[in-house]
Motif scaffolding. Structure first.
Motif, PDB file in Angstrom:
ATOM      1  N   HIS A 156      12.152   8.428   2.198  1.00  0.00           N
ATOM      2  CA  HIS A 156      10.833   8.097   1.660  1.00  0.00           C
ATOM      3  C   HIS A 156      10.950   7.141   0.463  1.00  0.00           C
ATOM      4  O   HIS A 156      10.139   6.228   0.296  1.00  0.00           O
ATOM      5  CB  HIS A 156      10.108   9.386   1.254  1.00  0.00           C
ATOM      6  CG  HIS A 156       8.627   9.331   1.450  1.00  0.00           C
ATOM      7  ND1 HIS A 156       7.823  10.443   1.493  1.00  0.00           N
ATOM      8  CD2 HIS A 156       7.794   8.267   1.605  1.00  0.00           C
ATOM      9  CE1 HIS A 156       6.567  10.073   1.673  1.00  0.00           C
ATOM     10  NE2 HIS A 156       6.520   8.764   1.730  1.00  0.00           N
ATOM     11  N   HIS A 216       2.306   5.531  -3.267  1.00  0.00           N
ATOM     12  CA  HIS A 216       3.565   6.286  -3.263  1.00  0.00           C
ATOM     13  C   HIS A 216       3.956   6.683  -4.683  1.00  0.00           C
ATOM     14  O   HIS A 216       4.460   7.796  -4.906  1.00  0.00           O
ATOM     15  CB  HIS A 216       4.686   5.474  -2.593  1.00  0.00           C
ATOM     16  CG  HIS A 216       4.679   5.605  -1.101  1.00  0.00           C
ATOM     17  ND1 HIS A 216       4.142   4.662  -0.264  1.00  0.00           N
ATOM     18  CD2 HIS A 216       5.133   6.611  -0.292  1.00  0.00           C
ATOM     19  CE1 HIS A 216       4.257   5.076   0.996  1.00  0.00           C
ATOM     20  NE2 HIS A 216       4.853   6.247   1.005  1.00  0.00           N
ATOM     21  N   ASP A 252       0.448  12.178   0.753  1.00  0.00           N
ATOM     22  CA  ASP A 252       0.864  11.308   1.847  1.00  0.00           C
ATOM     23  C   ASP A 252       0.866  12.115   3.143  1.00  0.00           C
ATOM     24  O   ASP A 252       1.544  13.154   3.226  1.00  0.00           O
ATOM     25  CB  ASP A 252       2.287  10.796   1.546  1.00  0.00           C
ATOM     26  CG  ASP A 252       2.748   9.694   2.474  1.00  0.00           C
ATOM     27  OD1 ASP A 252       2.163   9.525   3.556  1.00  0.00           O
ATOM     28  OD2 ASP A 252       3.728   9.005   2.104  1.00  0.00           O
ATOM     29  N   HIS A 277       6.029   9.818   8.436  1.00  0.00           N
ATOM     30  CA  HIS A 277       7.350   9.759   7.789  1.00  0.00           C
ATOM     31  C   HIS A 277       7.464  10.755   6.634  1.00  0.00           C
ATOM     32  O   HIS A 277       8.563  11.074   6.199  1.00  0.00           O
ATOM     33  CB  HIS A 277       7.659   8.333   7.299  1.00  0.00           C
ATOM     34  CG  HIS A 277       6.738   7.836   6.228  1.00  0.00           C
ATOM     35  ND1 HIS A 277       5.859   6.798   6.417  1.00  0.00           N
ATOM     36  CD2 HIS A 277       6.562   8.230   4.948  1.00  0.00           C
ATOM     37  CE1 HIS A 277       5.180   6.577   5.290  1.00  0.00           C
ATOM     38  NE2 HIS A 277       5.592   7.445   4.385  1.00  0.00           N
TER      39      HIS A 277
HETATM   40 FE   LIG Z   1       4.936   7.575   2.506  1.00  0.00          FE
END
Ligand SMILES: [Fe+2]
Length: 215
Positions: free
Chosen positions: A38, A87, A171, A175
């Protein structure tokens, strides 16, 4: 500081740089491999944001700012920039080591006011993050209406609350959880909640502005 002043004085704003979130390694419910992957993905958004800004400047400097290529890059910029910033906000609101939102915090009272109770807010936030698709669940504060709203951001750049302050960011791109949980997004969301850094989230709530608006 001196370097940054010198660069801006000659029209060269320094590029974005990746922040270090390695302190999150070892966080319960998140494998080292998943976190490292990540972090790599996050760094990609920074690289591409910088590349796009450089390319757009070149197009503008060369008088090519009316071209389809310029428009395409301009549209792409916010996808990469928002991916970078979301992020950062996400990683910054993790690593809480079991902290909870104090009932003394103004944010706690606001959640209770706007959703009925902290638990009702949490249920709605989880429902938002469980929607099919890839994106983000974000608890936004709208200072104009003095109201908290759980929002769904599609991909990175569609669904932001204009003028709002993002307080809690989750998030839910695949992923973020597939390596550890497969398709079981609910288990990932539980792990996310177990690791929320509530003191960090509470600090994002603009208490002073809110109080002055009411006075
Ligand atoms: Fe992400």
């Amino acid at each position: 500081m001196f370097l940054s002043l010198t660069l801006s004085a000659i029209g060269q704003t320094p590029p974005f740089k990746a922040k270090d979130f390695s302190h999150l390694i070892g966080m319960p419910g998140f494998s080292d491999d998943a976190l490292k992957m990540h972090f790599k993905l996050y760094e990609g958004y920074i690289t591409n944001t910088n590349l796009l800004l450089d390319s757009l400047k070149k197009y503008a400097d060369e008088g090519k700012d009316k071209t389809p290529e310029y428009a395409g890059l301009k549209r792409r910029l916010m996808w990469e920039f928002d991916g970078m910033r979301l992020h950062e906000d996400y990683f910054e609101n993790l690593g809480g080591e079991g902290t909870s939102l104090s009932t003394e915090e103004p944010l706690y009272a606001q959640l209770a006011q706007d959703f009925g109770s902290f638990e009702k807010w949490k249920t709605d936030f989880i429902a938002t993050g469980s929607m099919r698709g890839i994106g983000w669940a974000v608890l936004y504060y709208d200072p104009l209406s003095n109201r908290l709203i759980n929002t769904w951001i599609n991909e990175h750049d569609h669904g932001h609350l204009a003028g709002g302050t993002p307080l809690l960011i989750m998030d839910v791109f695949e992923h973020a959880y597939m390596l550890d949980y497969g398709l079981d997004r609910a288990k990932y969301i539980q792990a996310f909640f177990d690791n929320i850094n509530w003191p960090s989230v509470a600090k994002r709530f603009p208490v002073k502005e809110k109080v002055s608006d009411e006075s």
